[in-house]
Design an enzyme around this catalytic site. Structure first.
Site, short mmCIF file in Angstrom:
data_model
loop_
_atom_site.label_atom_id
_atom_site.label_comp_id
_atom_site.label_asym_id
_atom_site.label_seq_id
_atom_site.Cartn_x
_atom_site.Cartn_y
_atom_site.Cartn_z
N ARG A 99 0.86 -1.24 0.16
CA ARG A 99 -0.02 0.06 0.15
C ARG A 99 0.78 1.32 -0.08
O ARG A 99 1.82 1.14 0.77
CB ARG A 99 -0.85 -0.06 1.25
N ARG A 106 3.24 6.95 -6.44
CA ARG A 106 2.87 5.67 -6.87
C ARG A 106 4.03 5.11 -7.19
O ARG A 106 4.10 3.66 -7.46
CB ARG A 106 1.92 5.99 -7.69
N ASN A 138 -1.26 -0.02 -7.64
CA ASN A 138 -0.42 1.18 -7.99
C ASN A 138 1.25 0.69 -7.90
O ASN A 138 1.51 0.04 -7.13
CB ASN A 138 -0.64 2.27 -7.39
N ARG A 169 -13.14 11.86 -10.82
CA ARG A 169 -12.80 13.03 -9.92
C ARG A 169 -12.91 14.36 -10.50
O ARG A 169 -13.44 15.15 -9.97
CB ARG A 169 -11.53 12.83 -9.22
N HIS A 193 -2.29 7.48 -14.75
CA HIS A 193 -2.77 7.82 -13.43
C HIS A 193 -2.02 8.20 -12.32
O HIS A 193 -1.11 7.55 -11.71
CB HIS A 193 -3.48 6.26 -13.01
N THR A 248 -7.32 5.19 0.34
CA THR A 248 -8.70 5.61 -0.27
C THR A 248 -9.24 3.96 -0.79
O THR A 248 -8.57 3.04 -0.82
CB THR A 248 -8.17 6.26 -1.81
#
Length: 332
Positions: A99, A106, A138, A169, A193, A248
């Site tokens: 994570r 990322r 990611n 978003r 991304h 998230t």
């Protein structure tokens, strides 16, 4: 005679045929479970399989979902640490991986996650050789490339969740400014991304009315209304949420279920998702970036040729160069 036999007269002995619309989720962290619940609430599968290495958590999540069966329309929810539970999946969603820590980019996650993918992907391929692979972990663009390389799948069946969420978003923030539902606010974010994503200001519109035609400074530093700030908020949004709640989950889960729906129902909707962009917009390397893709039951069938401004194409190429710089160093 058992109670069941007294109650029920059997008419036809079913051979155990496998599910027809099976979805598997690899990784039952916050993101994996948000994907799972979003998919269950949309009735997209007749079987959902969960896989993880942490067995207690995995079984607990499975039981918790099964206890909600009355309120769902997915008759079979299974889990296991062994990938045999994923057999015959139409779609396999990979959310597993290390994570992102607070303040960590990322891209910093890369090698940690490549090592995890070396275990996951061959197992997925072994049990569902015809599936579509949807990568969410990611940095998603690089890991989609890694999954493509390891799987040996044709490129149309390896999809990165990419900018589907970034664009959502953006449309949410645009809607907040204009007082209009995001569904009626159109705008695309493409490229990586993450930190180097590219907002396509020329295409931003409501009801076909170009906002840049009305407000030519939109997206530039000269803009008195600071629309560029909207894109900055998109880029910062994950970092902000991570800082506040630690990770998230809900928005990415909903975004993935949106893609799963398009695939499972063969809707052929256009999504900004990550695919091989070699040969497009002057990109010469095997990198995955988000561009508008036609998505359906066989995966990505077509790419919409965007008309980009020279500066937008430059940004896209810079993204590609950054990603390639990292990809070519990867060990797998």
């Amino acid at each position: 005679m058992s109670l069941k036999d007294q109650l029920i007269h059997n008419v036809h002995k079913e051979e155990h045929s496998h599910a027809h619309n099976k979805i598997s989720v690899v990784g039952v962290g916050a993101v994996g479970m948000a994907c799972a619940i979003s998919i269950l609430m949309k009735d997209l599968a007749d079987e959902l399989a969960l896989v993880d290495v942490v067995e207690d958590k995995l079984k607990g999540e499975m039981l918790d979902l099964q206890h909600g069966s009355l309120f769902l329309r997915t008759p079979k929810i299974v889990s296991g640490k062994d990938y045999s539970v994923t057999a015959h999946s139409k779609l396999v969603i990979v959310t597993a991986g290390a994570r992102q820590q607070e303040g960590e980019s990322r891209l910093n996650l890369v090698q940690r996650n490549v090592n995890i993918f070396k275990v996951i992907i061959p197992n997925v391929v072994k049990y569902s050789p015809d599936c579509k692979l949807l990568i969410v972990s990611n940095p998603v663009d690089i890991l989609t490339y890694v999954a493509w390389k390891i799987s040996g799948f044709p490129k149309h069946r390896v999809i990165g969740s990419g900018c589907n969420l970034d664009s959502a978003r953006f449309r949410h923030l645009m809607g907040e400014r204009l007082g209009i539902h995001p569904l009626s606010c159109h705008g695309w974010i493409v490229g990586e991304h993450g930190d180097s994503s590219v907002p396509v200001w020329s295409g931003v519109n409501v009801a076909g009315v170009s906002l840049k035609a009305l407000h030519p400074d939109m997206g530039t530093d000269a803009d008195k209304e600071h629309w560029k700030e909207v894109h900055k908020q998109v880029v910062d949004s994950a970092y902000e949420v991570i800082k506040l709640k630690g990770y998230t989950s809900w928005a990415i889960g909903l975004s993935v279920a949106d893609l799963a729906e398009t695939i499972m129902k063969n809707l052929r909707r256009v999504h900004p998702i990550s695919t091989v962009v070699k040969g497009m917009h002057g990109i010469k390397e095997d990198v995955f970036l988000s561009v508008p893709c036609v998505l359906g039951s066989s995966g990505i069938t077509d790419v919409v040729k965007m008309i980009l401004k020279p500066e937008e194409e430059d940004k896209l190429r810079k993204s590609a160069d950054t990603l390639w710089g990292i990809q070519k160093e990867l060990q797998f």
